[in-house]
Design an enzyme around this catalytic site. Sequence first.
Site, PDB file in Angstrom:
ATOM      1  N   ASP A 148     -53.201 -39.824  -4.925  1.00  0.00           N
ATOM      2  CA  ASP A 148     -52.778 -39.855  -3.464  1.00  0.00           C
ATOM      3  C   ASP A 148     -53.265 -41.461  -2.937  1.00  0.00           C
ATOM      4  OD1 ASP A 148     -52.076 -37.443  -3.156  1.00  0.00           O
ATOM      5  OD2 ASP A 148     -54.106 -36.734  -2.761  1.00  0.00           O
ATOM      6  N   CYS A 177     -51.050 -27.498  -9.045  1.00  0.00           N
ATOM      7  CA  CYS A 177     -50.777 -27.535  -7.552  1.00  0.00           C
ATOM      8  C   CYS A 177     -49.977 -26.533  -7.091  1.00  0.00           C
ATOM      9  CB  CYS A 177     -50.211 -28.895  -7.160  1.00  0.00           C
ATOM     10  SG  CYS A 177     -51.021 -30.444  -7.390  1.00  0.00           S
ATOM     11  N   LYS A 192     -51.586 -24.295  -4.453  1.00  0.00           N
ATOM     12  CA  LYS A 192     -51.864 -24.961  -2.905  1.00  0.00           C
ATOM     13  C   LYS A 192     -51.199 -23.431  -1.980  1.00  0.00           C
ATOM     14  CE  LYS A 192     -50.959 -29.851  -3.263  1.00  0.00           C
ATOM     15  NZ  LYS A 192     -50.308 -30.842  -2.802  1.00  0.00           N
ATOM     16  N   ASP A 246     -49.707 -37.310   5.361  1.00  0.00           N
ATOM     17  CA  ASP A 246     -49.646 -38.175   4.538  1.00  0.00           C
ATOM     18  C   ASP A 246     -50.279 -37.853   3.367  1.00  0.00           C
ATOM     19  OD1 ASP A 246     -48.635 -40.468   3.361  1.00  0.00           O
ATOM     20  OD2 ASP A 246     -48.388 -41.567   5.159  1.00  0.00           O
ATOM     21  N   ASP A 247     -50.382 -38.887   2.287  1.00  0.00           N
ATOM     22  CA  ASP A 247     -51.416 -38.450   1.188  1.00  0.00           C
ATOM     23  C   ASP A 247     -52.544 -38.676   1.086  1.00  0.00           C
ATOM     24  OD1 ASP A 247     -49.134 -37.768  -0.888  1.00  0.00           O
ATOM     25  OD2 ASP A 247     -48.252 -39.845  -0.375  1.00  0.00           O
TER      26      ASP A 247
END
Length: 337
Positions: free
Chosen positions: A99, A26, A29, A58-59
């Site tokens: 998520d 990650c 990103k 949001d996720d």
Amino acid sequence: MNAITGVLEEPAEAVRLTTYAHGGGCACKIPPGELEDVVRGLTGQTDPGVLVGLDDGDDASAVQVGEDLAVLSTADFFTPVVDDAYDWGRIAAANALSDIYAMGGRPISAINLVGWPRGVLPMELLTEVLRGGLDVAAQAACPVTGGHSVDDPEPKYGMAVTGIAAPGRLMRNDAARAGLPITLTKPIGLGLLNNRHKQTGEVFDEAIAVMTQLNREAADAALRSGVRAATDVTGFGLLGHLYKMCRASGVGAVIDRAAVPLVGGAREALRDGYISGGTRRNLEWVRPHVRTGAGITEDDLLVLADAQTSGGLLVVGELPGHPVVGEIVAGSGIEVR
């Protein structure tokens, strides 16, 4: 041959996957500030069924399709975070499934997303990546029902995941309320160890165990406790994801640095300078919204901004067995004590 450097590599059995990527996990990103600039002004289709959309990052998205049913959708993929292909597949799958758990949902179907330098890396390694993803999805009782692949100069893997949830029990990043504790369900410092692994080849078994652990049990416990606000801690670091939650909810937060658990070896990796560029960009983005108390150092902030891969849940509420690391307060921004 390495797709980036052009240097001849060792035989396939000794391939170090992390050397084929400019960043790992990650941490690769797009930085949060740049990403927000890109999507600023974009709006989704107006529909009364959209419960969670583009507004607060949001996720996952949530669309109500029945009186007691919402469908959740998410996608997450990244470059290799570890050299072992099977472990990378497991980590990427756990990260994508997270998520859905962070929203209070149950994953019901997943689709593989693959980018692979087919003329550079053996296809047998891709088989191992996919096997790792299948095993973790099976652990989550989430069938993998297909996928899509492209020939790509850098290897990438992840999943698009569909989940379901009760509309009235969604956990959202805009529902934090002042006066409630903040609980963290996994230790941080994974980005430091992943960066050390990328640069040295050292393997950190505890970090792999943390990254492959599903957030299912933590999410179930949160739902049983009546939690309504949560997010998972991934590429933007604890500070970044907490700031997004506070901003969306119109509240502030206090973090007790000493209460935040670190994965074994992270403190030493910080001392030795294994700080990713993604982590430094995270801190640069969130720093204007952070106040520090006496004794809080730059290293403390870097740890809190460390770019996680398949991290834990940041829950507004108290969960037995997990540390309370702070509190939601009235106001804005984050105070680190």
